[in-house]
Design an enzyme around this catalytic site. Sequence first.
Site, short mmCIF file in Angstrom:
data_model
loop_
_atom_site.label_atom_id
_atom_site.label_comp_id
_atom_site.label_asym_id
_atom_site.label_seq_id
_atom_site.Cartn_x
_atom_site.Cartn_y
_atom_site.Cartn_z
N LEU A 136 33.76 95.58 27.42
CA LEU A 136 32.33 95.78 27.74
C LEU A 136 31.99 95.52 29.21
O LEU A 136 30.83 95.39 29.56
CB LEU A 136 31.46 94.90 26.85
CG LEU A 136 31.44 95.29 25.37
CD1 LEU A 136 30.64 94.28 24.56
CD2 LEU A 136 30.87 96.68 25.18
N CYS A 149 33.74 86.58 27.18
CA CYS A 149 32.65 87.21 26.44
C CYS A 149 33.05 87.54 25.01
O CYS A 149 32.32 87.24 24.07
CB CYS A 149 32.20 88.48 27.15
SG CYS A 149 31.57 88.20 28.81
N HIS A 150 34.20 88.18 24.83
CA HIS A 150 34.60 88.61 23.50
C HIS A 150 36.05 88.28 23.18
O HIS A 150 36.58 88.74 22.18
CB HIS A 150 34.35 90.12 23.33
CG HIS A 150 32.91 90.45 23.49
ND1 HIS A 150 32.40 90.97 24.64
CD2 HIS A 150 31.87 90.32 22.64
CE1 HIS A 150 31.09 91.14 24.50
NE2 HIS A 150 30.75 90.76 23.30
N GLY A 151 36.73 87.53 24.05
CA GLY A 151 38.05 87.01 23.75
C GLY A 151 39.23 87.93 24.00
O GLY A 151 40.23 87.83 23.30
#
Length: 184
Positions: free
Chosen positions: A130, A148-150
Site C-alpha cells: 500500500l 503498516c501491514h507486516g
Amino acid sequence: MADTVAGASPDPHAAGDDPSRRDFIHIAATTAAIGAVAGLAWPFIDQMNPAGDTLALASVEFDLTKVEQGQQVVLKWRGKPLFVRSRTGAEIAKAVKDDTASMRDPARDEDRHKPGKAEWLILVGTCTHLGCVPTFGGGDYGGWFCPCHGSHYDTSGRIRKGPAPKNLAVPEYAFLSDTKVKIG
C-alpha cells in the site's frame, strides 16, 4: 441533341470542369485544415508536458562516500523515498544464499544490483502493498519490515512474508564513478 444516345449520360467535362484540378483543390483544402487544427491543438498538448523543475527532479546524483558500510541513506526522488544501502559481506552472502528459496516474486540477488557492485543496493523505498515506507532491520529476514501491514523483505529487498505482492523496486541507475551514482 440528336447525337445523344438514349440512356447515355452527358459528358461530365462538357462544362469545362477538370477532375484533376478539382481533386487538387480538395486535397489542398484538407491539408490546410489539418495543419490549422494541429497548429491550434499543439499549445494544449504541449502544456501537458512536465515543467522544467519537475524534469530536474527526474534524476538525482549522489555521492556514495556519505554512506558507510552497513548503513543506509534515504533520499527523496520523484516524490518517493529512495534507499541507498551499503551492504555488508554478511548481508550479501545471506541474499545470495536465499536466491534458491521459495519467493512470491522470485529474483536473484545479482539481478538487483549492478555487476561488480554487490555492496550497493538502491531501491525505491515504498512497500509494494500500500505504499508505506519500510524500515531496515525489523523483519524476519534481516532486511526491511513494513510496520503498516507486516511485509518482510530480505537483504536484497525481495518480498518474503506478508501481503506485499512484489519486491521493492530497483530504479534505473548508473555509476558515474566509483563514488558517484546517478539515479533516474
